[in-house]
Design a protein around this motif. Structure first.
Motif, PDB file in Angstrom:
ATOM      1  N   LEU A 201       0.705  -1.314  -0.087  1.00  0.00           N
ATOM      2  CA  LEU A 201       0.124   0.034   0.072  1.00  0.00           C
ATOM      3  C   LEU A 201       0.918   1.261   0.002  1.00  0.00           C
ATOM      4  O   LEU A 201       0.452   2.316  -0.534  1.00  0.00           O
ATOM      5  CB  LEU A 201      -0.867   0.081   1.271  1.00  0.00           C
ATOM      6  N   ARG A 202       2.005   1.298   0.553  1.00  0.00           N
ATOM      7  CA  ARG A 202       2.870   2.122   0.656  1.00  0.00           C
ATOM      8  C   ARG A 202       3.325   2.668  -1.075  1.00  0.00           C
ATOM      9  O   ARG A 202       3.274   3.689  -1.161  1.00  0.00           O
ATOM     10  CB  ARG A 202       4.093   2.062   1.370  1.00  0.00           C
ATOM     11  N   THR A 203       3.476   1.559  -1.541  1.00  0.00           N
ATOM     12  CA  THR A 203       4.082   2.019  -2.947  1.00  0.00           C
ATOM     13  C   THR A 203       2.956   2.336  -3.927  1.00  0.00           C
ATOM     14  O   THR A 203       3.073   3.106  -4.538  1.00  0.00           O
ATOM     15  CB  THR A 203       4.682   0.397  -3.507  1.00  0.00           C
ATOM     16  N   LEU A 204       1.626   1.761  -3.618  1.00  0.00           N
ATOM     17  CA  LEU A 204       0.617   1.950  -4.515  1.00  0.00           C
ATOM     18  C   LEU A 204       0.284   3.461  -4.158  1.00  0.00           C
ATOM     19  O   LEU A 204      -0.307   4.110  -5.188  1.00  0.00           O
ATOM     20  CB  LEU A 204      -0.563   0.992  -3.942  1.00  0.00           C
ATOM     21  N   ASN A 205       0.221   4.102  -3.039  1.00  0.00           N
ATOM     22  CA  ASN A 205      -0.368   5.194  -2.792  1.00  0.00           C
ATOM     23  C   ASN A 205       0.844   6.297  -2.604  1.00  0.00           C
ATOM     24  O   ASN A 205       0.260   7.497  -2.360  1.00  0.00           O
ATOM     25  CB  ASN A 205      -0.875   5.302  -1.171  1.00  0.00           C
ATOM     26  N   ALA A 206       1.842   6.281  -3.017  1.00  0.00           N
ATOM     27  CA  ALA A 206       2.969   7.023  -2.837  1.00  0.00           C
ATOM     28  C   ALA A 206       2.814   8.229  -3.715  1.00  0.00           C
ATOM     29  O   ALA A 206       3.312   9.298  -3.432  1.00  0.00           O
ATOM     30  CB  ALA A 206       4.334   6.380  -3.133  1.00  0.00           C
ATOM     31  N   ALA A 207       2.294   8.000  -4.879  1.00  0.00           N
ATOM     32  CA  ALA A 207       1.983   9.114  -5.822  1.00  0.00           C
ATOM     33  C   ALA A 207       0.677   9.590  -5.776  1.00  0.00           C
ATOM     34  O   ALA A 207       0.163  10.271  -6.966  1.00  0.00           O
ATOM     35  CB  ALA A 207       2.541   8.686  -7.127  1.00  0.00           C
ATOM     36  N   GLY A 208      -0.019   9.163  -4.806  1.00  0.00           N
ATOM     37  CA  GLY A 208      -1.303   9.889  -4.824  1.00  0.00           C
ATOM     38  C   GLY A 208      -2.561   8.711  -5.183  1.00  0.00           C
ATOM     39  O   GLY A 208      -2.152   7.833  -5.288  1.00  0.00           O
ATOM     40  N   ASP A 209      -3.722   9.054  -4.878  1.00  0.00           N
ATOM     41  CA  ASP A 209      -4.887   8.020  -4.752  1.00  0.00           C
ATOM     42  C   ASP A 209      -5.377   7.916  -6.387  1.00  0.00           C
ATOM     43  O   ASP A 209      -5.823   6.629  -6.587  1.00  0.00           O
ATOM     44  CB  ASP A 209      -6.038   8.393  -3.950  1.00  0.00           C
ATOM     45  N   THR A 210      -5.232   8.854  -7.299  1.00  0.00           N
ATOM     46  CA  THR A 210      -6.087   8.761  -8.451  1.00  0.00           C
ATOM     47  C   THR A 210      -5.105   9.076  -9.722  1.00  0.00           C
ATOM     48  O   THR A 210      -3.848   9.236  -9.336  1.00  0.00           O
ATOM     49  CB  THR A 210      -6.926   9.635  -8.471  1.00  0.00           C
ATOM     50  N   GLU A 211      -5.579   8.652 -10.743  1.00  0.00           N
ATOM     51  CA  GLU A 211      -4.804   8.943 -12.009  1.00  0.00           C
ATOM     52  C   GLU A 211      -5.599   9.768 -13.009  1.00  0.00           C
ATOM     53  O   GLU A 211      -7.055   9.889 -12.725  1.00  0.00           O
ATOM     54  CB  GLU A 211      -4.917   7.552 -12.983  1.00  0.00           C
ATOM     55  N   PRO A 212      -4.968  10.832 -13.766  1.00  0.00           N
ATOM     56  CA  PRO A 212      -5.670  11.869 -14.549  1.00  0.00           C
ATOM     57  C   PRO A 212      -6.408  11.019 -15.472  1.00  0.00           C
ATOM     58  O   PRO A 212      -6.174   9.849 -16.136  1.00  0.00           O
ATOM     59  CB  PRO A 212      -4.417  12.570 -15.105  1.00  0.00           C
ATOM     60  N   GLY A 213      -7.794  11.662 -15.850  1.00  0.00           N
ATOM     61  CA  GLY A 213      -8.656  11.368 -16.729  1.00  0.00           C
ATOM     62  C   GLY A 213      -9.465  10.088 -16.172  1.00  0.00           C
ATOM     63  O   GLY A 213     -10.288   9.826 -16.877  1.00  0.00           O
ATOM     64  N   ILE A 214      -9.729   9.866 -15.042  1.00  0.00           N
ATOM     65  CA  ILE A 214     -10.665   8.942 -14.414  1.00  0.00           C
ATOM     66  C   ILE A 214     -11.564   9.408 -13.695  1.00  0.00           C
ATOM     67  O   ILE A 214     -11.109  10.259 -12.616  1.00  0.00           O
ATOM     68  CB  ILE A 214      -9.838   7.583 -14.207  1.00  0.00           C
ATOM     69  N   ASP A 215     -12.643   9.079 -13.482  1.00  0.00           N
ATOM     70  CA  ASP A 215     -13.890   9.372 -12.717  1.00  0.00           C
ATOM     71  C   ASP A 215     -13.781   8.389 -11.582  1.00  0.00           C
ATOM     72  O   ASP A 215     -14.106   7.319 -12.084  1.00  0.00           O
ATOM     73  CB  ASP A 215     -15.158   9.701 -13.460  1.00  0.00           C
ATOM     74  N   TYR A 216     -13.892   8.578 -10.426  1.00  0.00           N
ATOM     75  CA  TYR A 216     -13.801   7.694  -9.280  1.00  0.00           C
ATOM     76  C   TYR A 216     -15.154   7.775  -8.352  1.00  0.00           C
ATOM     77  O   TYR A 216     -15.481   8.919  -8.206  1.00  0.00           O
ATOM     78  CB  TYR A 216     -12.434   7.752  -8.335  1.00  0.00           C
ATOM     79  N   THR A 217     -15.732   6.861  -8.151  1.00  0.00           N
ATOM     80  CA  THR A 217     -16.631   6.658  -7.066  1.00  0.00           C
ATOM     81  C   THR A 217     -16.281   5.851  -5.881  1.00  0.00           C
ATOM     82  O   THR A 217     -15.828   4.461  -6.135  1.00  0.00           O
ATOM     83  CB  THR A 217     -18.105   6.357  -7.615  1.00  0.00           C
ATOM     84  N   ALA A 218     -16.208   6.365  -4.609  1.00  0.00           N
ATOM     85  CA  ALA A 218     -15.791   5.378  -3.351  1.00  0.00           C
ATOM     86  C   ALA A 218     -16.746   5.223  -2.528  1.00  0.00           C
ATOM     87  O   ALA A 218     -17.394   6.280  -1.930  1.00  0.00           O
ATOM     88  CB  ALA A 218     -14.736   5.873  -2.957  1.00  0.00           C
ATOM     89  N   ILE A 219     -17.533   4.007  -2.360  1.00  0.00           N
ATOM     90  CA  ILE A 219     -18.539   3.858  -1.529  1.00  0.00           C
ATOM     91  C   ILE A 219     -18.132   3.168  -0.093  1.00  0.00           C
ATOM     92  O   ILE A 219     -17.501   2.229  -0.409  1.00  0.00           O
ATOM     93  CB  ILE A 219     -19.556   2.932  -2.497  1.00  0.00           C
ATOM     94  N   ALA A 220     -18.562   3.879   0.718  1.00  0.00           N
ATOM     95  CA  ALA A 220     -18.241   3.453   2.161  1.00  0.00           C
ATOM     96  C   ALA A 220     -19.611   3.139   2.943  1.00  0.00           C
ATOM     97  O   ALA A 220     -20.564   3.616   2.716  1.00  0.00           O
ATOM     98  CB  ALA A 220     -17.606   4.176   3.014  1.00  0.00           C
ATOM     99  N   SER A 221     -19.529   2.158   4.044  1.00  0.00           N
ATOM    100  CA  SER A 221     -20.755   1.776   4.742  1.00  0.00           C
ATOM    101  C   SER A 221     -19.924   1.947   6.335  1.00  0.00           C
ATOM    102  O   SER A 221     -19.264   1.632   6.588  1.00  0.00           O
ATOM    103  CB  SER A 221     -20.993   0.414   4.548  1.00  0.00           C
ATOM    104  N   ARG A 222     -20.930   2.756   7.176  1.00  0.00           N
ATOM    105  CA  ARG A 222     -20.554   3.082   8.534  1.00  0.00           C
ATOM    106  C   ARG A 222     -20.813   1.707   9.188  1.00  0.00           C
ATOM    107  O   ARG A 222     -20.282   1.757  10.484  1.00  0.00           O
ATOM    108  CB  ARG A 222     -21.489   4.045   8.832  1.00  0.00           C
ATOM    109  N   VAL A 223     -21.394   0.632   8.812  1.00  0.00           N
ATOM    110  CA  VAL A 223     -21.481  -0.508   9.416  1.00  0.00           C
ATOM    111  C   VAL A 223     -20.286  -1.580   9.211  1.00  0.00           C
ATOM    112  O   VAL A 223     -20.367  -2.747   9.477  1.00  0.00           O
ATOM    113  CB  VAL A 223     -22.802  -1.187   9.605  1.00  0.00           C
ATOM    114  N   ASP A 224     -19.446  -1.144   8.270  1.00  0.00           N
ATOM    115  CA  ASP A 224     -18.775  -1.979   7.707  1.00  0.00           C
ATOM    116  C   ASP A 224     -17.421  -2.338   8.963  1.00  0.00           C
ATOM    117  O   ASP A 224     -16.884  -1.478   9.637  1.00  0.00           O
ATOM    118  CB  ASP A 224     -17.739  -1.285   6.617  1.00  0.00           C
TER     119      ASP A 224
END
Length: 314
Positions: A221-244
């Protein structure tokens, strides 16, 4: 729970870490004891290799399951998306029988996430070749989120200097372990320093390499997230549940928008306060289905917040 799984649950185990791992195995076994689909048959509406996208729906949709799952995680959502005229595809990935959990029939998503990302890359190439589509949309559950992001960043899915060459238009994640999970305290059992590698190996042998890679501050995860969470040109939706209770804290799934990307972070309970679908069954939640449809610019045909039923218990 099978006789085999019952024997596992009676193991004499001195390490609290391995005890917790085996508890996870037993809980998963109990959850899948009755009617567990082993992934050998794609969900209804998925993997029609003769499907051709339309001008109105130009991107096929790829459904990526989570840790210990298989493509039947999408038995509810796949036919809903197909009904919109979409070309829908699913796969089993990350089969690794060296771990206790990964050796069970129908259990996928236990291998090193980096190797699984290469599987995703090959499958997307196949989908694009078969359909003639330039890009795909991805809907991903749990491990599927960081797995899709690994594909984008390191396996050719995204091109930071030329987003027009991206192979993904939208990424919708459901309770994804984008920033890791402490699994209700699992990380507190991890020692620091050189012993961490030994513990990761223990987790890997019990639950699979992918489980260890999703712990907070893992090397992966350190390697994956080192340059930020997203990539240019892509639309992201992140769904979370409070009871997860698997992605803990649940907001660890949310993404931060970087240059040229859009992010919509949404809580299931902001749409449907009574939704109590637990982590593993979130792909069956009508509220989640509504949010997935919205993330794909589709209209959801039913109620996003029906009366709770018995199968929504934690």
């Amino acid at each position: 729970m099978s006789v085999r799984d019952s024997r596992r649950c009676r193991w004499g185990i001195g390490s609290p870490l391995v005890a917790l791992a085996v508890a996870g195995i037993c809980a998963a076994a109990a959850a899948h004891a009755n009617g567990f689909a082993d992934g050998s048959v794609a969900p209804q509406g998925a993997n029609d290799w003769a499907c051709r996208p339309t001008a109105a729906r130009p991107e096929p949709v790829l459904l990526i399951h989570g840790t210990w799952g298989n493509q039947n995680s999408w038995d509810t959502l796949a036919p809903q998306l197909k009904a919109h005229g979409l070309c829908v595809f699913s796969l089993n990935y990350g089969r690794a029988v060296f771990s206790v959990r990964g050796s069970d029939p129908g259990v996928y998503g236990t291998a090193d996430i980096r190797s699984s990302a290469r599987e995703i890359a090959g499958f997307i190439d196949r989908v694009r070749t078969a359909t003639g589509a330039a890009k795909v949309d991805i809907v991903a559950h749990s491990q599927g989120g960081p797995l899709a992001r690994q594909y984008l960043r390191f396996e050719g899915g995204a091109h930071r200097n030329d987003p027009g060459r991206n192979t993904v238009r939208r990424l919708v994640t459901i309770a994804a372990t984008n920033h890791g999970t402490n699994a209700e305290g699992l990380d507190s059992l991890l020692p620091s320093g050189s012993a961490a590698a030994t513990v990761d190996d223990m987790i890997g042998r019990a639950l699979g390499t992918a489980a260890a890679q999703q712990l907070p501050d893992s090397e992966f995860l350190r390697t994956l997230n080192a340059a930020g969470d997203t990539e240019p040109g892509i639309d992201y939706t992140a769904i979370a549940s409070r009871v997860d209770r698997v992605v803990t804290p649940p907001e660890a799934t949310f993404l931060r928008a970087g240059r040229g990307a859009t992010v919509d972070n949404v809580w299931v309970q902001d749409l449907c306060p009574t939704d109590t679908f637990h982590h593993g069954t979130l792909p069956d939640s009508p509220a989640v289905a509504y949010l997935v449809h919205r993330g794909l610019d589709l209209t959801y045909p039913g109620s996003p917040c029906p009366a709770p039923s018995a199968d929504q218990q934690n």
